[in-house]
Design a protein around this motif. Sequence first.
Motif, PDB file in Angstrom:
ATOM      1  N   UNK A 112       0.828  -1.211   0.000  1.00 29.17           N
ATOM      2  CA  UNK A 112       0.000   0.000   0.000  1.00 29.17           C
ATOM      3  C   UNK A 112       0.861   1.258   0.000  1.00 29.17           C
ATOM      4  N   UNK A 113       1.916   1.265   0.816  1.00 30.71           N
ATOM      5  CA  UNK A 113       2.818   2.420   0.855  1.00 30.71           C
ATOM      6  C   UNK A 113       3.497   2.593  -0.502  1.00 30.71           C
ATOM      7  N   UNK A 114       3.908   1.493  -1.118  1.00 29.31           N
ATOM      8  CA  UNK A 114       4.523   1.564  -2.451  1.00 29.31           C
ATOM      9  C   UNK A 114       3.572   2.265  -3.435  1.00 29.31           C
ATOM     10  N   UNK A 115       2.297   1.917  -3.390  1.00 23.29           N
ATOM     11  CA  UNK A 115       1.306   2.537  -4.283  1.00 23.29           C
ATOM     12  C   UNK A 115       1.171   4.031  -3.994  1.00 23.29           C
ATOM     13  N   UNK A 116       1.190   4.418  -2.719  1.00 22.10           N
ATOM     14  CA  UNK A 116       1.050   5.832  -2.374  1.00 22.10           C
ATOM     15  C   UNK A 116       2.286   6.629  -2.779  1.00 22.10           C
ATOM     16  N   UNK A 141       9.398   0.788  10.904  1.00 23.12           N
ATOM     17  CA  UNK A 141      10.656   1.133  10.248  1.00 23.12           C
ATOM     18  C   UNK A 141      11.006   0.171   9.120  1.00 23.12           C
ATOM     19  N   UNK A 142      10.539  -1.068   9.209  1.00 21.11           N
ATOM     20  CA  UNK A 142      10.861  -2.059   8.179  1.00 21.11           C
ATOM     21  C   UNK A 142      10.290  -1.675   6.819  1.00 21.11           C
ATOM     22  N   UNK A 143       9.192  -0.938   6.798  1.00 22.00           N
ATOM     23  CA  UNK A 143       8.563  -0.601   5.521  1.00 22.00           C
ATOM     24  C   UNK A 143       9.442   0.323   4.683  1.00 22.00           C
ATOM     25  N   UNK A 144       9.866   1.495   5.182  1.00 17.27           N
ATOM     26  CA  UNK A 144      10.752   2.312   4.333  1.00 17.27           C
ATOM     27  C   UNK A 144      12.078   1.616   4.029  1.00 17.27           C
ATOM     28  N   UNK A 145      12.557   0.815   4.957  1.00 19.68           N
ATOM     29  CA  UNK A 145      13.808   0.095   4.705  1.00 19.68           C
ATOM     30  C   UNK A 145      13.624  -0.915   3.580  1.00 19.68           C
ATOM     31  N   UNK A 146      12.503  -1.612   3.589  1.00 16.88           N
ATOM     32  CA  UNK A 146      12.195  -2.593   2.546  1.00 16.88           C
ATOM     33  C   UNK A 146      12.028  -1.908   1.184  1.00 16.88           C
ATOM     34  N   UNK A 147      11.523  -0.688   1.208  1.00 13.49           N
ATOM     35  CA  UNK A 147      11.253   0.025  -0.046  1.00 13.49           C
ATOM     36  C   UNK A 147      12.451   0.845  -0.543  1.00 13.49           C
TER      37      UNK A 147
END
Length: 180
Positions: A112-116, A141-147
Amino acid sequence: MFPYEVDDRIVLKPLIEEDAESLFQLTDRSRLYLREWLPWVDSTVKIEDSLQFIQHVQKLYEENKGLTLGVYYQGNLAGSLSYNLIDWSNKVAYIGYWLADEFQGKGIMTNSVRALIDYAFQDLQLNRVDIRAAYENKKSRAIPERLGFTKEGQIRQAEWLYDHYVDHIVYGMLQSEWTK
């Protein structure tokens, strides 16, 4: 753009007043889990609180200052994702998100964050996306790190959470980096 189908399981759509009850119920079911990192949980004690929140974010959207979306997983409200603020002067969006504990570990928020982020750079033509998370909030924190975001620094005692301050880690992504 909205509603936006992230994939065959996930849909993002603006929260509307009719979502107040389901938003409140989701918050209430996940209260202990969400409270660890979100300062507004204790002040959300009735459906009217969720309704006021929805009305507030609708106003921000009308003023072109923010965008808050419900994250729906297989037709069920699972959490929220937003541009908490859009700084048009500097072409920056500040992303925030939360996901109820029962929906964790399915890639829902990362996708979802990737889409936004795509929407920020492609449709809104912004230059930067900023995500901040508490230092000890490893899941967030894992989300921005993963992206592939750049960890840009740490802000000491950035947020008061009920009875203590927490530091924030700042992550940034530039449009030129994302399009690569």
